[in-house]
Design a protein around this motif. Structure first.
Motif, PDB file in Angstrom:
ATOM      1  N   ALA A  52       0.825  -1.207   0.000  1.00 41.52           N
ATOM      2  CA  ALA A  52       0.000   0.000   0.000  1.00 41.52           C
ATOM      3  C   ALA A  52       0.862   1.260   0.000  1.00 41.52           C
ATOM      4  O   ALA A  52       0.606   2.207  -0.756  1.00 41.52           O
ATOM      5  CB  ALA A  52      -0.939  -0.004   1.204  1.00 41.52           C
ATOM      6  N   ILE A  61       0.918   3.993  -3.103  1.00 39.64           N
ATOM      7  CA  ILE A  61       0.489   5.374  -2.868  1.00 39.64           C
ATOM      8  C   ILE A  61       1.606   6.352  -3.230  1.00 39.64           C
ATOM      9  O   ILE A  61       1.386   7.335  -3.957  1.00 39.64           O
ATOM     10  CB  ILE A  61       0.047   5.561  -1.401  1.00 39.64           C
ATOM     11  CG1 ILE A  61      -1.246   4.781  -1.128  1.00 39.64           C
ATOM     12  CG2 ILE A  61      -0.142   7.042  -1.079  1.00 39.64           C
ATOM     13  CD1 ILE A  61      -1.627   4.722   0.344  1.00 39.64           C
ATOM     14  N   THR A  75       2.472   6.282  -7.049  1.00 41.65           N
ATOM     15  CA  THR A  75       1.428   6.942  -7.841  1.00 41.65           C
ATOM     16  C   THR A  75       1.482   8.452  -7.653  1.00 41.65           C
ATOM     17  O   THR A  75       1.282   9.211  -8.613  1.00 41.65           O
ATOM     18  CB  THR A  75       0.040   6.412  -7.445  1.00 41.65           C
ATOM     19  OG1 THR A  75       0.023   4.984  -7.572  1.00 41.65           O
ATOM     20  CG2 THR A  75      -1.048   7.000  -8.332  1.00 41.65           C
ATOM     21  N   ALA A  76       1.743   8.899  -6.423  1.00 39.77           N
ATOM     22  CA  ALA A  76       1.844  10.336  -6.160  1.00 39.77           C
ATOM     23  C   ALA A  76       3.003  10.963  -6.931  1.00 39.77           C
ATOM     24  O   ALA A  76       2.949  12.142  -7.302  1.00 39.77           O
ATOM     25  CB  ALA A  76       2.021  10.582  -4.660  1.00 39.77           C
ATOM     26  N   SER A 124       9.677   2.562  -3.882  1.00 43.03           N
ATOM     27  CA  SER A 124       8.900   3.565  -4.610  1.00 43.03           C
ATOM     28  C   SER A 124       9.757   4.303  -5.626  1.00 43.03           C
ATOM     29  O   SER A 124       9.325   4.558  -6.759  1.00 43.03           O
ATOM     30  CB  SER A 124       8.276   4.568  -3.634  1.00 43.03           C
ATOM     31  OG  SER A 124       7.384   3.940  -2.754  1.00 43.03           O
ATOM     32  N   TRP A 160      -0.291  -0.706 -11.249  1.00 42.91           N
ATOM     33  CA  TRP A 160      -0.362  -1.206  -9.869  1.00 42.91           C
ATOM     34  C   TRP A 160      -0.123  -2.707  -9.796  1.00 42.91           C
ATOM     35  O   TRP A 160       0.493  -3.195  -8.843  1.00 42.91           O
ATOM     36  CB  TRP A 160      -1.726  -0.871  -9.272  1.00 42.91           C
ATOM     37  CG  TRP A 160      -1.907   0.587  -8.950  1.00 42.91           C
ATOM     38  CD1 TRP A 160      -0.928   1.533  -8.873  1.00 42.91           C
ATOM     39  CD2 TRP A 160      -3.139   1.253  -8.668  1.00 42.91           C
ATOM     40  NE1 TRP A 160      -1.466   2.760  -8.567  1.00 42.91           N
ATOM     41  CE2 TRP A 160      -2.837   2.621  -8.429  1.00 42.91           C
ATOM     42  CE3 TRP A 160      -4.469   0.852  -8.599  1.00 42.91           C
ATOM     43  CZ2 TRP A 160      -3.804   3.568  -8.117  1.00 42.91           C
ATOM     44  CZ3 TRP A 160      -5.441   1.795  -8.295  1.00 42.91           C
ATOM     45  CH2 TRP A 160      -5.117   3.137  -8.052  1.00 42.91           C
TER      46      TRP A 160
END
Length: 500
Positions: free
Chosen positions: A41, A45, A48-49, A120, A173
């Motif tokens: 998760a 997040i 994607t941000a 990330s 995703w």
């Protein structure tokens, strides 16, 4: 594909039901599930941000230097997650990069935050590429119609644009989620206990191989659940235009001086964090000691990596060719099933897939255990999907009439494949094998479980030395991995350039 997974299930079910229940439903398993979910998760997040604004800036705005920006935000694909973790670790500490140059001491990044940052910064380009392609292909007339009917810009985005981005988001995703579930290097260096890390420690310590098998099956179940939910969310959705007329390209939003400066500030921040950071830390640690004394060991590790990556790429290409021919030229329920089975190795978390090969080799192929051949077979099956994609795409573009003409002239089916089909799809075959080669050169989890005695690839050596705090000694191996990973990025950028 199926035999190793079957043997994994067989090994996991050796114990009685009470023992299995006590293993699977222990509190530690629940904690591992929470940790893995939290990591997936967090990465989705944050990635994607980062990716969404970048995709919008490079496709929907008049930002000057958009092509340069695109290259800068894709280049971090050349820095694997465990190398990014190495860079974050090398940034901190008393002897670290920041304290030595600026006198700022940071605690070592670890746990959920460290693993989320490392993964990330490596994976956001996958989401970015999907969103960029989707934003570039949306029919602008749909958005114009919504505005003409009185919708505000905010309503146009949420009611028209965002639904059309949904397949691209789900696709990105899915790729990132499966990667995070199966990642071992970054989470191990950051000392964050998720299923992959626990599986390795359980297997390496050898206190309970049955529990290791169940951890592997839980990882496979999670991965399959992610794939199933992604397909269910896409089910029944229709995004193609049904009216008459041709599609219209979206007009570019003009950026004034201040927003343009802010946009480039954001791009620069992302590029510095995902690319500048690892390159700077690597340069710092490479300058700490002369490189020449470490060259023999570096070349040995390079040869070890090549000695497995090359045959793995060749075998993956040889396996993918008949599967692709069956799927494209001879469609049937059987060929469709075989085509889908070819993706199992890529979908199953790497450590779980490797553990299945450990069990099968120890069970009835003991001479294969810890051999180069077993590692090559595991790599070729794990990355078969990568080789299959370009070959299948090339076959769809090859004209069947040429093959029919060859058969009418008396050529046998094998002769048709050798003299007609293969020349037509040669570039696809080579492209697929190059992808497998580059991925195999930097692969870590499978090699960690299946590596032969004395086998020290670039990835294994880097991980081992980083985990032991030998950051100076690990730097040349990290640099070599980034250079070879750059081949993959080059393929992506070249493909993107052809379709711009």
């Amino acid at each position: 594909m199926l035999v190793p997974i079957f043997y994994l299930v067989l090994r996991a079910t050796e114990a009685d039901f009470g023992t299995v229940a006590s293993l699977v439903f222990r509190p530690r398993t629940g904690q591992l599930l929470l940790n893995t979910t939290a990591l997936v998760a967090g990465v989705l997040i944050l990635a994607t941000a980062i990716a969404a604004p970048l995709a919008w800036l490079t496709t929907r705005t008049s930002l000057k230097g958009r092509r340069i920006a695109h290259i800068l935000v894709v280049l971090p694909l050349a820095v694997p997650g465990y190398v990014m973790a190495y860079a974050l670790i090398g940034l901190s500490g008393y002897y670290g990069f920041m304290n030595t140059l600026f006198g700022w001491t940071f605690p070592r990044p670890q746990g959920w935050l460290g693993a989320t940052l490392a993964l990330s910064l490596y994976t956001y380009p996958y989401i970015y590429l999907n969103l960029r392609a989707a934003l570039g292909s949306i029919d602008a007339s749909l958005e114009e119609s919504a505005r003409a009917l009185g919708a505000s810009p905010r309503e146009v985005f949420f009611r028209v644009t965002l639904p059309y981005l949904r397949p691209a988001l789900f696709s990105g995703w899915l790729v990132v989620g499966l990667y995070v579930i199966g990642d071992f290097g970054a989470v191990a260096l950051m000392r964050y206990e998720v299923f992959s890390y626990a599986l390795y420690t359980q297997y390496a310590a050898a206190y309970d191989r049955i529990y290791a098998a169940w951890l592997a099956l839980i990882m496979i179940t999670i991965a399959v659940s992610v794939i199933w939910w992604e397909s269910k969310l896409r089910e029944g959705a229709h995004f193609a235009r049904t009216g008459t007329g041709s599609g219209v390209r979206s007009s570019l939003s003009s950026l004034s001086t201040l927003p343009s400066v802010a946009a480039w500030g954001f791009i620069a921040l992302v590029a510095l964090a995902s690319l500048g950071l690892p390159v700077s830390v690597l340069a710092f640690w490479l300058s700490a000691e002369p490189l020449l004394p470490s060259l023999p060991a570096l070349l040995t590790s390079f040869w070890h990596s090549v000695s497995v990556a090359v045959p793995s790429a060749l075998l993956a290409g040889a396996l993918a060719l008949p599967v692709a021919v069956m799927a494209v030229r001879y469609p049937s329920p059987l060929s469709s099933a075989i085509n889908r089975l070819a993706f199992i190795g890529y979908a199953v978390p790497p450590l779980a897939f490797a553990l299945a090969f450990v069990f099968i080799s120890l069970g009835f192929a003991r001479p294969l255990y810890q051999s180069h051949l077993l590692l090559v077979i595991a790599y070729s099956l794990a990355f078969l999907a990568l080789a299959l994609g370009p070959i299948r795409a090339a076959l769809y573009l090859a004209r069947p009439s040429l093959e029919e003409a060859a058969r009418s002239l008396g050529y046998s089916p094998l002769s048709v494949v050798a003299h007609v089909v293969f020349p037509l799809i040669r570039r696809g075959v080579i492209g697929g094998m190059v992808l497998v080669f580059v991925i195999a050169m930097k692969e870590l989890p499978i090699a960690f479980l299946l590596a032969p005695t004395g086998y020290r690839s670039l990835a294994i050596t880097l991980f081992s030395r980083t985990s032991e705090g030998m950051l100076v000694n690990a730097a040349p191996y990290a640099a070599a991995i980034i250079i070879f990973s750059g081949l993959f990025v080059g393929v992506v950028l070249r493909h993107e350039a052809k379709h711009d």
